[in-house]
Design a protein around this motif. Sequence first.
Motif, short mmCIF file in Angstrom:
data_model
loop_
_atom_site.label_atom_id
_atom_site.label_comp_id
_atom_site.label_asym_id
_atom_site.label_seq_id
_atom_site.Cartn_x
_atom_site.Cartn_y
_atom_site.Cartn_z
N THR A 193 -4.33 2.19 -11.67
CA THR A 193 -5.45 3.10 -11.87
C THR A 193 -6.68 2.40 -12.42
N ASP A 205 0.83 -1.20 0.00
CA ASP A 205 0.00 0.00 0.00
C ASP A 205 0.87 1.26 0.00
N ARG A 206 0.21 2.40 -0.06
CA ARG A 206 0.92 3.68 -0.17
C ARG A 206 1.78 3.97 1.06
N GLU A 213 -1.57 1.98 -5.48
CA GLU A 213 -2.18 3.20 -5.98
C GLU A 213 -1.86 3.42 -7.46
#
Length: 608
Positions: A370, A340-341, A367
């Motif tokens: 898209t 994850d970010r 992320e």
Amino acid sequence: MKVKVRHIVLSLLAVSVIAPIFLYTDTVGTFFDPYSSRLDFLDDVTAFSLSGDTRRLHVVPLETSTALKEPFGILDSDRSTNSFPNETTEHKSTRVLSAAIEERQPQFSNPVAKANESQLLAISLEEQHTQTSSKMNQKEHSANESDIMTEAADAQVRHLKDLLIRAKVYISLPAIKNNPHATRELRGRIKEVSRALGDAAKDSDLPRNAFDKMKAMEQSLEKCKHNQDKCDALVKRLRAMLHSTEELLRVHRKKTTFLQQLTSKTLPKGLHCLPLRLTTEYFTLNSSQQNVLDQEKLEDPRLYHYALFSDNILAAAAVVNSTLSHAKHPSKHVFHIVTDRLNYAAMRMWFLHNSPGKVTIQVQNIEEFTWLNSSYSPVLKQLGSASVSDYYFRTHHVHSDKFQNPKYLSILNHLRFYLPEIFPKLNKVLFLDDDVIVQKDLSDLWSLDLKGNVNGAVETCGESFHQIDRYLNFSNPLISKNFNRHACVWAYGMNIFDLVEWRRQNITDLYHRWQKLNHGRQLWKLGTLPPGLITFWKRTHTLDRSWHVLGLGYNPNVNQREIEQAAVIHYNGNLKPWLDIGIPKYKNYWAKYVDYDHMFLRDCNINP
């Protein structure tokens, strides 16, 4: 006439004097056949007739005078050992004693004396046997005593606790309550015993005066026993205490389950420190240091590609290290890690700083996908809905469902259903969970023939909770008509996926259709295994069980031989090896692939 009288007198004299001598000594018979006379006499001695009942005495017969005699006093020799290979020490003693007796007696001895010697020999043997048995009994008795001492190491502690329970029962009864002296005495004893007992777990922890306190309590309870003449009240009170204890145990078990779930979902301080420390280091690098990947290897279908989706840096590192340490050709293995970010920079920094050899490791940020949005993925739309948030976070839902696990809210957990989209140019991918350890080379999995199936996995049959009806709602017609409720399930954690067949059979669209049908969780609870069982129904090839052994995160009784022979071991469950609540005997399988001397781990106080 006188001559006749003289003959008669001599005849009487012969009968009265000489005959008894013959009868007593039997020298004439011995002269002709000494051995037969001795045996005949022994037969006569060993048979007594008492009130018509004939019983035989167990007299050991002596060796014959013609038998080969052994030297007296020699118990063990090569000759005797060879002659009597199975002879015991007791039998050797018998032969030596017999030889000694014959050495000391004349050839023509009295049969009565021989019978007595035989009886003495039998008695001596019996004494030897008795002594041997006594020694064996003493050894057994001492062994039993040691076992009893071991088992009874906490005997006094348990007895003191029983006395406390009895005292509390008595003090609550009306007959004792109405007696102030008895009540005061019991309360004093309870305080004394409780103080002496303390936190003692075994008898050696007790103070010296504990025995005196125990005796005083027993005397007080004996007095109360005489004062209490009604047993009904005592029985009712004990039943009430038993019911209360059972209810308390149920509550504690419920709290234990909740706390275990909470602990397993809580990030330890060290694992929270590590990504912060790595992130700080990552942003000190320049752009050229941050991009050092060989892009050609990332899309080469001839190599061995792994998919690992995780936000746990230490767990991901253990998976990579264990895999490469057993790989025959590490340079041909490519890891694709998606996180994850929040953990992206830290994960990148870890593998930039700790790249194991020539292996290729790609770290991606979810992320960056898209195309993965709520308009494309029904599960993303469901995870963001108010009903799901209400299901997870409202108070009245606590403990109601084992599937209420916050990890199911993470889209990382659902990326396994989008492998063709993540790896559009690859033909096969091995999916690994971040709570596994690899113990063998896995390259043979890429050459397996899945026989037209999409998923290669190990089945987990053999237990009721490993049947599909434990995961799907068979009261719904959509489920009952399309699936067999008694079918075996397979395991996630190590799965080889044929992406060519996946695309040909359009598996992702099938997954989306079932997700849309599960509106309101009518078909299954949230999670990845239930939709996986549906999506890959009749599209799963069964692998040998040695490829993947599960249960190390909840079952302390996994077969040790299966663990040692497994290619992959899986810590599925709440007792993860990086947590303090992990099962101790399984932790080393994981810990040996973590370098606890690493600078970042030492800074964050992460220890085995």
